[in-house]
Design a protein around this motif. Structure first.
Motif, PDB file in Angstrom:
ATOM      1  N   TYR A  27      78.743 -45.892  80.450  1.00  0.00           N
ATOM      2  CA  TYR A  27      77.874 -45.448  79.351  1.00  0.00           C
ATOM      3  C   TYR A  27      77.853 -46.520  78.253  1.00  0.00           C
ATOM      4  O   TYR A  27      76.800 -46.839  77.697  1.00  0.00           O
ATOM      5  N   ASN A  61      69.744 -39.807  74.179  1.00  0.00           N
ATOM      6  CA  ASN A  61      70.850 -38.842  74.102  1.00  0.00           C
ATOM      7  C   ASN A  61      71.623 -39.025  72.796  1.00  0.00           C
ATOM      8  O   ASN A  61      71.975 -38.051  72.122  1.00  0.00           O
ATOM      9  N   ARG A  62      71.879 -40.278  72.425  1.00  0.00           N
ATOM     10  CA  ARG A  62      72.565 -40.532  71.134  1.00  0.00           C
ATOM     11  C   ARG A  62      71.705 -40.034  69.971  1.00  0.00           C
ATOM     12  O   ARG A  62      72.214 -39.468  69.013  1.00  0.00           O
ATOM     13  N   MET A  65      72.048 -36.422  69.658  1.00  0.00           N
ATOM     14  CA  MET A  65      73.356 -36.092  69.083  1.00  0.00           C
ATOM     15  C   MET A  65      73.350 -36.290  67.557  1.00  0.00           C
ATOM     16  O   MET A  65      73.837 -35.440  66.820  1.00  0.00           O
ATOM     17  N   GLY A  85      84.606 -35.192  74.970  1.00  0.00           N
ATOM     18  CA  GLY A  85      83.869 -36.208  75.726  1.00  0.00           C
ATOM     19  C   GLY A  85      83.193 -37.144  74.742  1.00  0.00           C
ATOM     20  O   GLY A  85      82.009 -37.454  74.845  1.00  0.00           O
ATOM     21  N   THR A  86      83.987 -37.599  73.802  1.00  0.00           N
ATOM     22  CA  THR A  86      83.449 -38.347  72.669  1.00  0.00           C
ATOM     23  C   THR A  86      82.911 -39.724  73.050  1.00  0.00           C
ATOM     24  O   THR A  86      81.987 -40.231  72.434  1.00  0.00           O
ATOM     25  N   GLY A  87      83.476 -40.340  74.097  1.00  0.00           N
ATOM     26  CA  GLY A  87      83.013 -41.665  74.524  1.00  0.00           C
ATOM     27  C   GLY A  87      83.618 -42.777  73.680  1.00  0.00           C
ATOM     28  O   GLY A  87      84.276 -42.520  72.664  1.00  0.00           O
ATOM     29  N   ASN A 112      89.237 -37.635  78.018  1.00  0.00           N
ATOM     30  CA  ASN A 112      90.320 -37.771  78.995  1.00  0.00           C
ATOM     31  C   ASN A 112      90.521 -39.211  79.447  1.00  0.00           C
ATOM     32  O   ASN A 112      91.296 -39.463  80.371  1.00  0.00           O
ATOM     33  N   ASP A 113      89.823 -40.148  78.805  1.00  0.00           N
ATOM     34  CA  ASP A 113      89.970 -41.553  79.171  1.00  0.00           C
ATOM     35  C   ASP A 113      90.900 -42.235  78.168  1.00  0.00           C
ATOM     36  O   ASP A 113      90.579 -42.320  76.977  1.00  0.00           O
ATOM     37  N   VAL A 116      89.288 -44.819  75.975  1.00  0.00           N
ATOM     38  CA  VAL A 116      88.514 -44.238  74.867  1.00  0.00           C
ATOM     39  C   VAL A 116      89.459 -43.873  73.730  1.00  0.00           C
ATOM     40  O   VAL A 116      89.215 -44.198  72.563  1.00  0.00           O
ATOM     41  N   ALA A 135      92.868 -35.387  76.173  1.00  0.00           N
ATOM     42  CA  ALA A 135      92.967 -34.094  76.868  1.00  0.00           C
ATOM     43  C   ALA A 135      91.743 -33.950  77.754  1.00  0.00           C
ATOM     44  O   ALA A 135      90.792 -34.730  77.652  1.00  0.00           O
ATOM     45  N   ASP A 136      91.781 -32.949  78.626  1.00  0.00           N
ATOM     46  CA  ASP A 136      90.739 -32.806  79.637  1.00  0.00           C
ATOM     47  C   ASP A 136      89.963 -31.514  79.450  1.00  0.00           C
ATOM     48  O   ASP A 136      90.550 -30.435  79.357  1.00  0.00           O
ATOM     49  N   ILE A 166      78.702 -34.644  78.873  1.00  0.00           N
ATOM     50  CA  ILE A 166      80.004 -34.584  79.548  1.00  0.00           C
ATOM     51  C   ILE A 166      79.995 -33.603  80.725  1.00  0.00           C
ATOM     52  O   ILE A 166      80.606 -33.885  81.758  1.00  0.00           O
TER      53      ILE A 166
HETATM   54  C1  LIG Z   1      78.540 -40.265  78.966  1.00  0.00           C
HETATM   55  S1  LIG Z   1      79.907 -40.288  77.876  1.00  0.00           S
HETATM   56  C2  LIG Z   1      79.234 -39.388  76.480  1.00  0.00           C
HETATM   57  C3  LIG Z   1      79.770 -39.869  75.150  1.00  0.00           C
HETATM   58  C4  LIG Z   1      79.184 -39.138  73.929  1.00  0.00           C
HETATM   59  N1  LIG Z   1      79.477 -37.710  73.990  1.00  0.00           N
HETATM   60  C5  LIG Z   1      77.693 -39.346  73.846  1.00  0.00           C
HETATM   61  O1  LIG Z   1      76.954 -38.471  74.344  1.00  0.00           O
HETATM   62  O2  LIG Z   1      77.240 -40.371  73.335  1.00  0.00           O
HETATM   63  C6  LIG Z   1      80.956 -39.026  78.624  1.00  0.00           C
HETATM   64  C7  LIG Z   1      82.366 -39.004  78.073  1.00  0.00           C
HETATM   65  O3  LIG Z   1      83.029 -37.836  78.593  1.00  0.00           O
HETATM   66  C8  LIG Z   1      84.337 -38.197  78.973  1.00  0.00           C
HETATM   67  N2  LIG Z   1      84.769 -37.252  80.006  1.00  0.00           N
HETATM   68  C9  LIG Z   1      84.286 -37.100  81.266  1.00  0.00           C
HETATM   69  N3  LIG Z   1      84.926 -36.096  81.895  1.00  0.00           N
HETATM   70  C10 LIG Z   1      85.827 -35.588  80.996  1.00  0.00           C
HETATM   71  C11 LIG Z   1      86.784 -34.535  81.052  1.00  0.00           C
HETATM   72  N4  LIG Z   1      86.929 -33.802  82.153  1.00  0.00           N
HETATM   73  N5  LIG Z   1      87.526 -34.276  79.954  1.00  0.00           N
HETATM   74  C12 LIG Z   1      87.383 -35.026  78.808  1.00  0.00           C
HETATM   75  N6  LIG Z   1      86.496 -36.052  78.722  1.00  0.00           N
HETATM   76  C13 LIG Z   1      85.733 -36.325  79.792  1.00  0.00           C
HETATM   77  C14 LIG Z   1      84.222 -39.613  79.481  1.00  0.00           C
HETATM   78  O4  LIG Z   1      85.471 -40.289  79.452  1.00  0.00           O
HETATM   79  C15 LIG Z   1      83.213 -40.192  78.499  1.00  0.00           C
HETATM   80  O5  LIG Z   1      83.863 -40.735  77.373  1.00  0.00           O
END
Ligand SMILES: C[S@@+](CC[C@H](N)C(=O)[O-])C[C@H]1O[C@@H](n2cnc3c(N)ncnc32)[C@H](O)[C@@H]1O
Length: 273
Positions: A27, A61-62, A65, A85-87, A112-113, A116, A135-136, A166
């Motif tokens: 991304y 998408n941004r 947001m 899923g902040t990115g 969860n990365d 990140v 966290a996930d 996400i």
């Molecule tokens: C495509 S990016 C979106 C970033 C931001 N939310 C945006 O829309 O600009 C998806 C993010 O979700 C995180 N992610 C994916 N699966 C996840 C999970 N199961 N738990 C937490 N984060 C997760 C990824 O690591 C990534 O940072």
């Protein structure tokens, strides 16, 4: 590596894996960022071959947001945000958008990365009233009960829960509806859900070849139909214009003619009494 701020669940591992493409880093590549590796760049280029509109799509998408955060803070009175899923940090980040309107807004960033988290910690964490949590999403209790989330978010006051781009990384087998329901249930009346999600609805090929690129990544891509995405809002009330393609959600200016169709739905909904 397990961050000191990682969740308690031993079932989740938070290893840095640079051998496989990762959604956050792909991304970042689509957005023109520098926080990605060769393996991410190769996969992202394959995705671009199959879905040439992706760079316009991630910017749309941004944009969604940004507008959604401005809406819930300015018009919904929200002063606490849980962004799951902040990115990788990309300016303007959520705290910057919210605090331009209400400087006292508190924000918990969850991903969860570990890469990140590390980047977010370096850039964001000395901000007051902000926490960065490893966290996930698939362990909603682990997110909700995490001490760093609890330090920032008071679940007796309205919260904006962000699940932006996400949920398409969660498979049906992982029961995304139950995950989102658990999070919605934890929010008090007056809270908001800001959600966007990839769909195959708008392209004839369903962008199946693009989604398949994620088979080699650390998480698969699971586009969903409008009806499936709508289900994630449960009994929350969608604000106008409802669940639409992200460029069409309260655009600041008319969508430019010639903009390719973008396969991402977005919506904002409120929890009423
Ligand atoms: C495509 S990016 C979106 C970033 C931001 N939310 C945006 O829309 O600009 C998806 C993010 O979700 C995180 N992610 C994916 N699966 C996840 C999970 N199961 N738990 C937490 N984060 C997760 C990824 O690591 C990534 O940072």
């Amino acid at each position: 590596m397990k961050s000191p701020r990682g969740g308690d669940s031993e079932a989740q591992s938070f290893e840095i894996d640079t051998s496989k493409p990762h959604p956050a880093r792909m991304y970042d590549y689509f957005l023109g960022g520098k926080d990605n590796y060769e393996v991410d760049q190769e996969a992202a280029e394959k995705f671009i071959q199959a879905a040439p509109e992706v760079r316009v799509g991630v910017r749309a998408n941004r944009g969604f947001m940004h507008r959604a955060v401005r809406h819930v803070v300015a018009e919904g009175g929200i002063r606490q945000i849980l962004d799951i899923g902040t990115g990788l940090p990309t300016e303007p980040n959520v705290h910057q958008i919210a605090r331009a309107i209400a400087p006292e807004t508190r924000i918990a960033y969850v991903d969860n990365d570990p890469i990140v988290s590390a980047h977010s910690l370096a850039l964001i964490d000395d901000e007051a009233d902000t926490s960065v949590v490893l966290a996930d999403l698939r362990d909603p209790r682990g997110v909700l009960d995490h001490p760093e989330v609890r330090k920032i978010i008071d679940f007796d006051q309205p919260v904006a829960l962000m699940l932006v781009a996400i949920l398409h990384f969660v498979t049906e087998a992982e029961d995304p509806n139950a995950v989102v329901a658990a999070l919605r249930d934890a929010l008090p009346t007056g809270s908001y859900l800001i959600l966007s999600h990839a769909t195959g609805d708008v392209h004839e090929d369903g962008r199946k070849d693009a989604a398949a690129v994620y088979k080699t990544a650390t998480a698969s891509m699971n586009p969903r139909t409008r009806a499936q995405v709508l289900d994630f809002f449960g009994d929350f009330t969608l604000v106008d214009p409802g669940l639409v393609l992200v460029p069409d959600w309260r655009p600041d200016e008319p969508v430019r003619p010639g903009t390719p169709p973008i396969g991402i739905y977005g919506g904002v909904a409120r929890k009423d009494a």
